[in-house]
Scaffold this active site. Structure first.
Site, PDB file in Angstrom:
ATOM      1  N   CYS A   1       0.745  -1.106   0.008  1.00 34.60           N
ATOM      2  CA  CYS A   1      -0.089  -0.090   0.114  1.00 34.60           C
ATOM      3  C   CYS A   1       0.970   1.334  -0.032  1.00 34.60           C
ATOM      4  O   CYS A   1       1.945   1.339   0.554  1.00 34.60           O
ATOM      5  CB  CYS A   1      -0.735   0.058   1.044  1.00 34.60           C
ATOM      6  SG  CYS A   1      -1.794  -1.179   1.519  1.00 34.60           S
TER       7      CYS A   1
ATOM      8  N   ARG B   1     -12.495   0.526  -6.558  1.00 34.57           N
ATOM      9  CA  ARG B   1     -11.999   0.235  -5.265  1.00 34.57           C
ATOM     10  C   ARG B   1     -11.467   1.468  -4.524  1.00 34.57           C
ATOM     11  O   ARG B   1     -11.571   1.827  -3.371  1.00 34.57           O
ATOM     12  CB  ARG B   1     -11.158  -0.652  -5.042  1.00 34.57           C
ATOM     13  CG  ARG B   1     -10.702  -1.299  -3.856  1.00 34.57           C
ATOM     14  CD  ARG B   1      -9.895  -2.667  -4.147  1.00 34.57           C
ATOM     15  NE  ARG B   1      -9.320  -3.071  -2.906  1.00 34.57           N
ATOM     16  CZ  ARG B   1      -9.468  -4.651  -2.526  1.00 34.57           C
ATOM     17  NH1 ARG B   1      -9.606  -5.393  -3.234  1.00 34.57           N
ATOM     18  NH2 ARG B   1      -8.886  -4.948  -1.317  1.00 34.57           N
TER      19      ARG B   1
HETATM   20  P1  XMP Z   1      -0.816  -7.014   3.394  1.00 33.84           P
HETATM   21  O1  XMP Z   1       0.084  -6.385   4.373  1.00 33.84           O
HETATM   22  O2  XMP Z   1      -1.356  -8.414   4.009  1.00 33.84           O
HETATM   23  O3  XMP Z   1      -2.113  -6.067   2.965  1.00 33.84           O
HETATM   24  O4  XMP Z   1       0.162  -7.339   2.059  1.00 33.84           O
HETATM   25  C1  XMP Z   1      -3.006  -6.640   2.187  1.00 33.84           C
HETATM   26  C2  XMP Z   1      -4.318  -5.544   2.183  1.00 33.84           C
HETATM   27  O5  XMP Z   1      -3.674  -4.355   1.778  1.00 33.84           O
HETATM   28  C3  XMP Z   1      -4.996  -3.683   1.051  1.00 33.84           C
HETATM   29  N1  XMP Z   1      -4.497  -3.421  -0.247  1.00 33.84           N
HETATM   30  C4  XMP Z   1      -4.166  -2.320  -0.670  1.00 33.84           C
HETATM   31  N2  XMP Z   1      -4.003  -0.999   0.083  1.00 33.84           N
HETATM   32  N3  XMP Z   1      -3.345   0.092  -1.984  1.00 33.84           N
HETATM   33  C5  XMP Z   1      -3.483   0.072  -0.523  1.00 33.84           C
HETATM   34  O6  XMP Z   1      -3.413   1.330   0.141  1.00 33.84           O
HETATM   35  C6  XMP Z   1      -3.427  -1.150  -2.715  1.00 33.84           C
HETATM   36  O7  XMP Z   1      -2.852  -1.131  -3.742  1.00 33.84           O
HETATM   37  C7  XMP Z   1      -3.910  -2.252  -1.872  1.00 33.84           C
HETATM   38  N4  XMP Z   1      -4.119  -3.583  -2.341  1.00 33.84           N
HETATM   39  C8  XMP Z   1      -4.622  -4.017  -1.374  1.00 33.84           C
HETATM   40  C9  XMP Z   1      -6.154  -4.650   1.295  1.00 33.84           C
HETATM   41  O8  XMP Z   1      -6.853  -4.209   2.471  1.00 33.84           O
HETATM   42  C10 XMP Z   1      -5.490  -6.050   1.440  1.00 33.84           C
HETATM   43  O9  XMP Z   1      -6.387  -7.103   2.155  1.00 33.84           O
END
Ligand code: XMP
Length: 521
Positions: A344, A439
């Site tokens: 993120c 999203r």
């Molecule tokens: P982890 O830390 O497990 O996080 O890799 C997965 C979660 O991150 C969110 N997610 C995003 N948040 N930009 C964001 O700010 C993105 O591109 C993105 N893609 C996923 C999502 O809640 C996921 O479960």
């Protein structure tokens, strides 16, 4: 006798959640900023229970969910998660019909008694059956054959479902009724699996048993491989997560889709979720970056009205008001996390988001008031983080921890002799172009114009099967619960005591001043 509870002296250092987060209300804290204090314990880690309830009719046997991301969860991951007792949320970066078949694949995977098996008709061509398998992506090719009234005519064995026989009719290729082994529903008794197990032992080489009524109408199918798997599962500590019909559970993500005028496309959302429900989906997740918003609230309301009993997850939020809003709209479980994810960049790009432990605490208090569950979404990098997250939430959602697993859909590549898997944020440019723009509040068409990415494209080292990764994580969670004397997750939540960790304390927490030969796992 040794003291079996905290002394008052401990209490002034190691505080309850309410005391600790109130005392730290001016600063956002995340997993590494805190540690949990040990407590008197008479609980062995292996005896701890990990089941968790997310909504009426939605219970997991381990508190782990794989993220609805296009490099994390499709049917293969969802099947593996459910077999381990957790839940997979199938992402929505694909055409709606593909998501429906992904859900079907999970729901049709390894059932004890398949109550409504896929049947074929005597007049169909083998070519039609092959097309059906391709279209629905079935992982099996043996089908009961029934007439137009549902009466058993025979069994079409996988040996003859081959392109070379495409022009032959099913009736020419089937094993006739009198050679097919059947059992009546009554004969199956109270424990169909034990009965079927006995049948397969007594009938050498027979792998399928069909269930019929007294008039020979087909009522089910039992396969030997399912029976063997289930017999094994009965011995495991954490059972697969199944629905009332003994099918694996499965979740699917949906977005707050808008029409060409920018209005919420209620008709399309309802049709899509209606299709998912028909396929047996156990929960839908309205997944967006900003859940405390009108579009997400309205989507949840529309779904709640149309499907009063369907468990709904919604998010993401990081405030008590966000939790209250989504709960009032009808959500059962709320995703908490804005910007903690490993891929993120929301906090960098938008300057918004709250460190995860503080966000979880604030949201947990609103959730308790509204009687909804919260899910800790993102930022988990080790089992200790999960233990900390579970002191305030009902389950964790992981992306990065699972993206390197064999079951994840990301592309595999070899760099310098090491195997890596692609892992990308759903807010990365590539993922938004593939469909997830909504999203992040963008139109898909924007993806070719200016559009601020809130995620990156990355790689994760390949880590083998999810079974292995989950076994490590579960071991860690159980160990943490043992240290706190918590026999289940409710006790973990009520017993947890926190203290902040200094930067030197953080260094002390990881291996230090040694040459590491092998990692812990
Ligand atoms: P982890 O830390 O497990 O996080 O890799 C997965 C979660 O991150 C969110 N997610 C995003 N948040 N930009 C964001 O700010 C993105 O591109 C993105 N893609 C996923 C999502 O809640 C996921 O479960």
């Amino acid at each position: 006798m040794a003291a079996t509870r905290n002394s008052n002296f401990d209490d002034s250092f190691y505080q309850t959640a309410d005391a600790f987060f109130a005392a730290n209300s001016k600063v956002g804290l995340t997993y590494d900023d805190i540690t949990l204090a040990t407590l008197y314990s008479d609980i062995l880690p292996r005896n701890t229970q990990l089941d968790t309830q997310l909504a009426d009719g939605l219970q997991l046997n381990i508190p782990a969910i794989s993220a609805d991301m296009d490099t994390v969860t499709e049917s293969r991951m969802a099947i593996a998660m459910a077999l381990n007792g957790g839940l997979g949320l199938i992402h929505y970066n694909m055409p709606e019909r593909d998501q429906l078949s992904q859900v079907s694949r999970v729901k049709y995977h390894v059932q004890g008694l398949i109550q409504d098996p896929i049947k074929v008709l005597p007049d169909q061509l083998i070519g039609d059956v092959l097309e059906l398998i391709e279209q629905k992506r079935f992982g099996f090719s043996t089908f009961p054959v029934v007439d137009s009234k549902g009466k058993l005519v025979g069994l079409l064995s996988g040996h003859v479902v081959k392109p070379r026989y495409a022009t032959k009719k099913v009736i020419e290729a089937l094993t006739p009724r009198k050679q097919v082994h059947t059992i009546t529903k009554k004969e199956l008794g109270k424990d169909p699996i034990a009965r079927a197990d006995k049948f397969f032992t007594e009938h050498l080489g027979i792998h399928k048993l069909l269930v019929v009524d007294d008039d020979d109408h087909l009522h089910g199918l039992i396969t030997m491989s399912d029976v063997e798997r289930i017999t094994q599962e009965r011995k495991a500590q954490f059972k697969p997560a199944r629905d009332a019909q003994f099918r694996l559970i499965c979740g699917a993500a949906v977005s707050a889709t808008r029409n060409a005028f920018g209005e919420l496309d209620k008709k399309r959302i309802l049709e899509h979720v209606g299709g998912l429900v028909e396929r047996g989906v156990d929960v839908v997740a309205v997944s967006t970056a900003h859940g405390h918003s009108k579009g997400v609230g309205d989507t949840v309301k529309v779904l709640r009205d149309a499907f009063p009993k369907l468990p709904i997850i919604a998010g993401n939020v990081t405030s008590a008001a966000g939790v209250e809003y989504l709960a009032d709209c009808g959500a059962n479980a709320i995703k908490v996390g804005q910007g903690p994810g490993s891929i993120c960049t929301t906090r960098i790009v938008a300057g918004v988001g709250i460190p995860q432990m503080t966000a979880l605490y604030v949201c947990s208090r609103a959730a308790a008031k509204k009687k909804v569950a919260i899910l800790a979404d993102g930022g988990i990098t080790k089992s200790g983080d999960i233990v900390k997250a579970l002191t305030l939430s009902s389950a964790v959602i992981c992306g990065g921890m699972f993206a390197g697993c064999t079951e994840a859909p990301g592309e595999v590549m070899e760099i310098g002799g090491k195997i890596y898997k692609q892992y990308r944020g759903m807010g990365s440019l590539a993922a938004m172009k593939a469909g997830s723009a909504a999203r992040y509040g963008h139109e898909k068409a924007d993806a070719t114009r200016k559009l601020a990415a809130e995620g990156i494209e990355a790689l994760k080292e390949s880590v083998g099967s999810i079974d292995r990764v989950l076994a490590q994580l579960i071991g860690g969670i159980q160990s943490g619960m043992g240290y706190l004397g918590a026999k289940n997750l409710a006790e973990l939540r009520s017993k947890a005591r926190y203290i902040r960790v200094s930067p030197a304390g953080q260094r002390e927490a990881a291996p230090h001043d040694v040459v590491e030969l092998k990692t812990g796992n």
